[in-house]
Motif scaffolding. Structure first.
Motif, PDB file in Angstrom:
ATOM      1  N   GLY A  95       3.995  14.281   1.720  1.00  0.00           N
ATOM      2  CA  GLY A  95       3.160  13.129   1.369  1.00  0.00           C
ATOM      3  C   GLY A  95       3.971  11.855   1.245  1.00  0.00           C
ATOM      4  N   PHE A  96       5.161  11.962   0.675  1.00  0.00           N
ATOM      5  CA  PHE A  96       6.050  10.803   0.580  1.00  0.00           C
ATOM      6  C   PHE A  96       6.410  10.277   1.961  1.00  0.00           C
ATOM      7  CE2 PHE A  96      10.523   9.516   0.891  1.00  0.00           C
ATOM      8  CZ  PHE A  96      10.461   8.323   0.189  1.00  0.00           C
ATOM      9  N   ALA A  97       6.746  11.191   2.879  1.00  0.00           N
ATOM     10  CA  ALA A  97       7.144  10.778   4.225  1.00  0.00           C
ATOM     11  C   ALA A  97       5.990  10.105   4.957  1.00  0.00           C
ATOM     12  CB  ALA A  97       7.644  11.985   5.004  1.00  0.00           C
ATOM     13  N   LEU A  98       4.795  10.633   4.820  1.00  0.00           N
ATOM     14  CA  LEU A  98       3.646  10.033   5.494  1.00  0.00           C
ATOM     15  C   LEU A  98       3.296   8.670   4.900  1.00  0.00           C
ATOM     16  CD1 LEU A  98       1.409  13.182   5.965  1.00  0.00           C
ATOM     17  CD2 LEU A  98       2.742  11.981   7.692  1.00  0.00           C
ATOM     18  N   ALA A  99       3.380   8.550   3.583  1.00  0.00           N
ATOM     19  CA  ALA A  99       3.098   7.257   2.956  1.00  0.00           C
ATOM     20  C   ALA A  99       4.163   6.229   3.327  1.00  0.00           C
ATOM     21  CB  ALA A  99       3.018   7.415   1.437  1.00  0.00           C
ATOM     22  N   GLU A 100       5.398   6.650   3.376  1.00  0.00           N
ATOM     23  CA  GLU A 100       6.476   5.729   3.748  1.00  0.00           C
ATOM     24  C   GLU A 100       6.372   5.320   5.215  1.00  0.00           C
ATOM     25  OE1 GLU A 100       9.693   3.325   3.059  1.00  0.00           O
ATOM     26  OE2 GLU A 100       8.586   4.478   1.586  1.00  0.00           O
ATOM     27  N   ALA A 101       5.902   6.227   6.058  1.00  0.00           N
ATOM     28  CA  ALA A 101       5.755   5.912   7.482  1.00  0.00           C
ATOM     29  C   ALA A 101       4.734   4.801   7.694  1.00  0.00           C
ATOM     30  CB  ALA A 101       5.349   7.158   8.256  1.00  0.00           C
ATOM     31  N   THR A 102       3.659   4.801   6.922  1.00  0.00           N
ATOM     32  CA  THR A 102       2.671   3.731   7.085  1.00  0.00           C
ATOM     33  C   THR A 102       3.276   2.387   6.712  1.00  0.00           C
ATOM     34  OG1 THR A 102       1.790   4.079   4.858  1.00  0.00           O
ATOM     35  CG2 THR A 102       0.724   5.266   6.651  1.00  0.00           C
ATOM     36  N   GLY A 104       0.815  -1.210   0.000  1.00  0.00           N
ATOM     37  CA  GLY A 104       0.000   0.000   0.000  1.00  0.00           C
ATOM     38  C   GLY A 104       0.846   1.256   0.000  1.00  0.00           C
ATOM     39  N   ALA A 105       1.932   1.241   0.745  1.00  0.00           N
ATOM     40  CA  ALA A 105       2.832   2.397   0.763  1.00  0.00           C
ATOM     41  C   ALA A 105       3.486   2.605  -0.592  1.00  0.00           C
ATOM     42  CB  ALA A 105       3.890   2.214   1.839  1.00  0.00           C
ATOM     43  N   ALA A 106       3.870   1.526  -1.240  1.00  0.00           N
ATOM     44  CA  ALA A 106       4.491   1.640  -2.568  1.00  0.00           C
ATOM     45  C   ALA A 106       3.510   2.218  -3.584  1.00  0.00           C
ATOM     46  CB  ALA A 106       4.989   0.280  -3.029  1.00  0.00           C
ATOM     47  N   ILE A 107       2.271   1.776  -3.536  1.00  0.00           N
ATOM     48  CA  ILE A 107       1.260   2.314  -4.450  1.00  0.00           C
ATOM     49  C   ILE A 107       1.021   3.792  -4.162  1.00  0.00           C
ATOM     50  CG2 ILE A 107      -1.188   2.193  -5.055  1.00  0.00           C
ATOM     51  CD1 ILE A 107      -0.966  -0.860  -4.598  1.00  0.00           C
ATOM     52  N   GLY A 108       0.943   4.152  -2.885  1.00  0.00           N
ATOM     53  CA  GLY A 108       0.726   5.545  -2.515  1.00  0.00           C
ATOM     54  C   GLY A 108       1.866   6.445  -2.946  1.00  0.00           C
ATOM     55  N   ILE A 109       3.091   5.996  -2.768  1.00  0.00           N
ATOM     56  CA  ILE A 109       4.246   6.797  -3.178  1.00  0.00           C
ATOM     57  C   ILE A 109       4.268   6.967  -4.692  1.00  0.00           C
ATOM     58  CG2 ILE A 109       6.775   6.787  -3.305  1.00  0.00           C
ATOM     59  CD1 ILE A 109       6.710   5.465  -0.513  1.00  0.00           C
ATOM     60  N   GLY A 110       3.939   5.909  -5.404  1.00  0.00           N
ATOM     61  CA  GLY A 110       3.867   6.007  -6.863  1.00  0.00           C
ATOM     62  C   GLY A 110       2.829   7.005  -7.326  1.00  0.00           C
ATOM     63  N   GLN A 111       1.680   7.008  -6.684  1.00  0.00           N
ATOM     64  CA  GLN A 111       0.633   7.957  -7.062  1.00  0.00           C
ATOM     65  C   GLN A 111       1.019   9.390  -6.724  1.00  0.00           C
ATOM     66  OE1 GLN A 111      -3.009   6.619  -5.276  1.00  0.00           O
ATOM     67  NE2 GLN A 111      -3.393   5.144  -6.906  1.00  0.00           N
ATOM     68  N   ILE A 112       1.690   9.578  -5.586  1.00  0.00           N
ATOM     69  CA  ILE A 112       2.116  10.927  -5.195  1.00  0.00           C
ATOM     70  C   ILE A 112       3.065  11.509  -6.230  1.00  0.00           C
ATOM     71  CG2 ILE A 112       3.539  12.195  -3.534  1.00  0.00           C
ATOM     72  CD1 ILE A 112       2.304  10.352  -1.377  1.00  0.00           C
ATOM     73  N   PHE A 113       4.090  10.740  -6.608  1.00  0.00           N
ATOM     74  CA  PHE A 113       5.065  11.268  -7.553  1.00  0.00           C
ATOM     75  C   PHE A 113       4.522  11.327  -8.979  1.00  0.00           C
ATOM     76  CE2 PHE A 113       8.099  10.292  -4.127  1.00  0.00           C
ATOM     77  CZ  PHE A 113       8.682  11.541  -4.038  1.00  0.00           C
ATOM     78  N   ALA A 114       3.619  10.431  -9.337  1.00  0.00           N
ATOM     79  CA  ALA A 114       2.991  10.510 -10.665  1.00  0.00           C
ATOM     80  C   ALA A 114       2.158  11.783 -10.786  1.00  0.00           C
ATOM     81  CB  ALA A 114       2.126   9.280 -10.912  1.00  0.00           C
TER      82      ALA A 114
END
Length: 75
Positions: free
Chosen positions: A53-60, A20-30
């Protein structure tokens, strides 16, 4: 059921947070790349929010990984 098998299954389920974090990070940067191509002048102002947003997604994802390690090695 064997307790070791249950621990392995629980740790595997806890690592779903990493996907889920990987998908979220991908969407943030896309979204950032798409937006910066549309409006290059706003990209430097938005970049701080992208990093947040990257930091919060990575934290999860890291929280899920910590839970998986706790299941494996503490309990």
């Amino acid at each position: 059921m064997d307790p070791v098998a249950a621990k392995m299954i629980g740790a595997g389920i806890a690592t779903i947070a990493l996907a889920g974090a990987a998908i979220g990070i991908g969407q943030i940067f896309a979204a950032f790349v798409s937006g910066s191509f549309r409006n290059p002048e706003a990209a430097p102002r938005v970049f701080a929010n992208v990093i947040l947003g990257f930091a919060l997604a990575e934290a999860t994802g890291l929280f899920g990984l910590i839970i998986a390690f706790m299941i494996l090695f503490v309990f």
